[in-house]
Design an enzyme around this catalytic site. Structure first.
Site, PDB file in Angstrom:
ATOM      1  N   GLY A  12       0.781  -1.229  -0.058  1.00 23.78           N
ATOM      2  CA  GLY A  12       0.027  -0.074  -0.111  1.00 23.78           C
ATOM      3  C   GLY A  12       0.729   1.245  -0.004  1.00 23.78           C
ATOM      4  O   GLY A  12       0.397   2.574   0.609  1.00 23.78           O
ATOM      5  N   ASN A  14       1.328   2.842  -2.773  1.00 22.43           N
ATOM      6  CA  ASN A  14       0.467   4.077  -3.353  1.00 22.43           C
ATOM      7  C   ASN A  14      -0.824   4.642  -2.432  1.00 22.43           C
ATOM      8  O   ASN A  14      -1.017   5.758  -2.753  1.00 22.43           O
ATOM      9  CB  ASN A  14      -0.001   3.292  -4.628  1.00 22.43           C
ATOM     10  CG  ASN A  14       0.937   3.212  -5.868  1.00 22.43           C
ATOM     11  OD1 ASN A  14       1.034   4.192  -6.142  1.00 22.43           O
ATOM     12  ND2 ASN A  14       1.696   2.153  -5.953  1.00 22.43           N
ATOM     13  N   ARG A  66     -15.892 -18.261  -7.500  1.00 19.56           N
ATOM     14  CA  ARG A  66     -15.537 -16.780  -7.936  1.00 19.56           C
ATOM     15  C   ARG A  66     -16.964 -15.854  -8.281  1.00 19.56           C
ATOM     16  O   ARG A  66     -16.842 -14.734  -7.649  1.00 19.56           O
ATOM     17  CB  ARG A  66     -15.007 -16.811  -9.126  1.00 19.56           C
ATOM     18  CG  ARG A  66     -14.013 -15.838  -9.524  1.00 19.56           C
ATOM     19  CD  ARG A  66     -12.892 -16.114  -8.684  1.00 19.56           C
ATOM     20  NE  ARG A  66     -12.102 -14.751  -8.810  1.00 19.56           N
ATOM     21  CZ  ARG A  66     -10.948 -14.580  -7.785  1.00 19.56           C
ATOM     22  NH1 ARG A  66     -10.399 -15.092  -6.969  1.00 19.56           N
ATOM     23  NH2 ARG A  66     -10.150 -13.369  -8.140  1.00 19.56           N
ATOM     24  N   ASN A 108      -6.489   2.698 -12.685  1.00 24.71           N
ATOM     25  CA  ASN A 108      -5.682   1.509 -12.081  1.00 24.71           C
ATOM     26  C   ASN A 108      -4.326   2.362 -12.293  1.00 24.71           C
ATOM     27  O   ASN A 108      -4.092   3.001 -13.413  1.00 24.71           O
ATOM     28  CB  ASN A 108      -5.688   0.356 -12.971  1.00 24.71           C
ATOM     29  CG  ASN A 108      -4.625  -0.578 -12.576  1.00 24.71           C
ATOM     30  OD1 ASN A 108      -4.476  -0.936 -11.329  1.00 24.71           O
ATOM     31  ND2 ASN A 108      -4.019  -1.269 -13.563  1.00 24.71           N
ATOM     32  N   HIS A 110      -0.268   1.206 -13.369  1.00 26.18           N
ATOM     33  CA  HIS A 110       0.421   0.182 -13.750  1.00 26.18           C
ATOM     34  C   HIS A 110       1.941   0.710 -13.900  1.00 26.18           C
ATOM     35  O   HIS A 110       2.251   1.582 -14.291  1.00 26.18           O
ATOM     36  CB  HIS A 110       0.102  -0.446 -15.188  1.00 26.18           C
ATOM     37  CG  HIS A 110       0.768  -1.423 -15.621  1.00 26.18           C
ATOM     38  ND1 HIS A 110       0.430  -2.782 -15.179  1.00 26.18           N
ATOM     39  CD2 HIS A 110       1.848  -1.717 -16.546  1.00 26.18           C
ATOM     40  CE1 HIS A 110       1.368  -3.712 -15.608  1.00 26.18           C
ATOM     41  NE2 HIS A 110       2.021  -3.120 -16.402  1.00 26.18           N
ATOM     42  N   ASP A 147     -11.215  -1.000 -18.181  1.00 29.82           N
ATOM     43  CA  ASP A 147     -12.344  -1.569 -18.943  1.00 29.82           C
ATOM     44  C   ASP A 147     -12.286  -3.166 -18.547  1.00 29.82           C
ATOM     45  O   ASP A 147     -11.613  -3.626 -17.771  1.00 29.82           O
ATOM     46  CB  ASP A 147     -12.215  -1.224 -20.471  1.00 29.82           C
ATOM     47  CG  ASP A 147     -10.941  -1.954 -21.221  1.00 29.82           C
ATOM     48  OD1 ASP A 147     -10.286  -2.498 -20.532  1.00 29.82           O
ATOM     49  OD2 ASP A 147     -10.524  -1.164 -22.505  1.00 29.82           O
ATOM     50  N   GLU A 148     -12.739  -3.760 -19.601  1.00 26.33           N
ATOM     51  CA  GLU A 148     -13.057  -5.244 -19.475  1.00 26.33           C
ATOM     52  C   GLU A 148     -11.727  -5.794 -19.764  1.00 26.33           C
ATOM     53  O   GLU A 148     -11.685  -7.171 -19.177  1.00 26.33           O
ATOM     54  CB  GLU A 148     -14.005  -5.844 -20.453  1.00 26.33           C
ATOM     55  CG  GLU A 148     -15.406  -5.488 -20.330  1.00 26.33           C
ATOM     56  CD  GLU A 148     -15.887  -3.934 -20.917  1.00 26.33           C
ATOM     57  OE1 GLU A 148     -14.835  -3.570 -21.373  1.00 26.33           O
ATOM     58  OE2 GLU A 148     -16.983  -3.562 -21.034  1.00 26.33           O
ATOM     59  N   GLY A 149     -10.851  -5.378 -20.297  1.00 25.96           N
ATOM     60  CA  GLY A 149      -9.563  -6.106 -20.607  1.00 25.96           C
ATOM     61  C   GLY A 149      -8.494  -5.837 -19.406  1.00 25.96           C
ATOM     62  O   GLY A 149      -8.993  -5.630 -18.524  1.00 25.96           O
ATOM     63  N   ASP A 151      -5.367  -3.983 -18.400  1.00 29.64           N
ATOM     64  CA  ASP A 151      -4.710  -2.815 -18.742  1.00 29.64           C
ATOM     65  C   ASP A 151      -4.983  -2.199 -20.214  1.00 29.64           C
ATOM     66  O   ASP A 151      -3.818  -1.798 -20.765  1.00 29.64           O
ATOM     67  CB  ASP A 151      -3.034  -3.156 -18.774  1.00 29.64           C
ATOM     68  CG  ASP A 151      -2.571  -3.932 -17.320  1.00 29.64           C
ATOM     69  OD1 ASP A 151      -3.078  -3.559 -16.206  1.00 29.64           O
ATOM     70  OD2 ASP A 151      -1.815  -4.636 -17.194  1.00 29.64           O
TER      71      ASP A 151
HETATM   72  C1  GRF Z   1       2.724  -0.999  -7.678  1.00 31.17           C
HETATM   73  O1  GRF Z   1       3.700  -1.192  -8.392  1.00 31.17           O
HETATM   74  C2  GRF Z   1       1.392  -0.585  -8.829  1.00 31.17           C
HETATM   75  O2  GRF Z   1       2.127  -0.121  -9.708  1.00 31.17           O
HETATM   76  C3  GRF Z   1       1.077  -2.055  -9.034  1.00 31.17           C
HETATM   77  O3  GRF Z   1       1.309  -2.809  -7.913  1.00 31.17           O
HETATM   78  C4  GRF Z   1       2.204  -2.172  -7.036  1.00 31.17           C
HETATM   79  C5  GRF Z   1       1.629  -1.913  -5.560  1.00 31.17           C
HETATM   80  O4  GRF Z   1       2.464  -1.420  -4.688  1.00 31.17           O
HETATM   81  N1  GRF Z   1      -0.256  -2.151  -9.534  1.00 31.17           N
HETATM   82  P1  GRF Z   1       2.028  -0.761  -3.386  1.00 31.17           P
HETATM   83  O5  GRF Z   1       1.096  -1.618  -2.912  1.00 31.17           O
HETATM   84  O6  GRF Z   1       1.207   0.295  -3.765  1.00 31.17           O
HETATM   85  O7  GRF Z   1       3.137  -0.492  -2.549  1.00 31.17           O
END
Ligand code: GRF
Length: 195
Positions: A12, A14, A66, A108, A110, A147-149, A151
């Protein structure tokens, strides 16, 4: 006030960047209404609790299949009444039902410059391992709508980060987080909250 729910699976950092940005005014007109994890042990949940944000776990282990898990996940999200859902290291594929219910309201982060090093199997350190293996000189991070895909949704922001000689996946991951992810995700939330 934009009601923001954050979905997480791991440490976490981010999420922490978002919490800090709300506190220091980098993000305005937004409030964090809850953090949801599929993993009860995710340190991200502790970060949420320590900051007075509702921390919720919805684990697939607690559901028969699921489909039932997906429904429970959507129920929990709905209870928070979010205007925006932020996937910040959430390792569960978002069920189509949720994508449709929150069209253009899920984003999201990435850790690469999409369309490079993304899609199935590209998560966590694997992304940076692949970038180093390919020998790219520049990588980065991308914030995009979901979206549905995998990334594949519309790109909101991207930021490039240099790859340096001698980088390990861990070192590169850290640089991408520091220079790109922790800035880009709060910036995207702030942009959406103020548009
Ligand atoms: C990050 O690299 C993010 O881009 C990816 O997963 C990682 C999460 O890291 N989707 P954190 O849990 O926020 O430290």
């Amino acid at each position: 006030m934009l009601r923001v729910a954050v979905m997480v699976s791991g440490g976490g950092t981010n999420l922490q960047a978002i919490i800090d940005a709300v506190k220091d005014g980098t993000i305005t007109n937004a409030e964090l209404v809850g953090v949801i994890s599929n993993n009860a042990d995710a340190y991200a949940l502790t970060r949420a609790r320590e900051n007075g944000i509702e921390a919720i776990c919805v684990s697939p282990k607690d559901y028969e299949n699921r489909e039932i898990f997906n429904d429970a996940l959507l129920d929990k999200v709905n209870e928070l009444k979010p205007d925006l859902i932020v996937l910040a290291g959430f390792l569960v594929k978002i069920p189509e039902k949720m994508v449709h219910a929150y069209s253009h309201r899920i984003i999201n982060i990435h850790p690469s410059l999409i369309p490079s090093f993304c899609g199935v199997g590209f998560y966590g350190l694997h992304v940076h391992e692949a970038a180093l293996k390919k020998g790219v000189k520049v990588t980065g991070a991308t914030v995009h709508y979901v979206d549905e895909g995998m990334d594949t949704g519309e790109i909101i922001y991207q930021k490039a980060v240099e790859v340096l000689d001698g980088d390990t996946p861990e070192v590169l991951q850290r640089r991408v987080m520091e220079q790109a992810e922790w800035k880009l995700l709060p910036a995207a939330i702030n942009m959406i909250a103020n548009k």
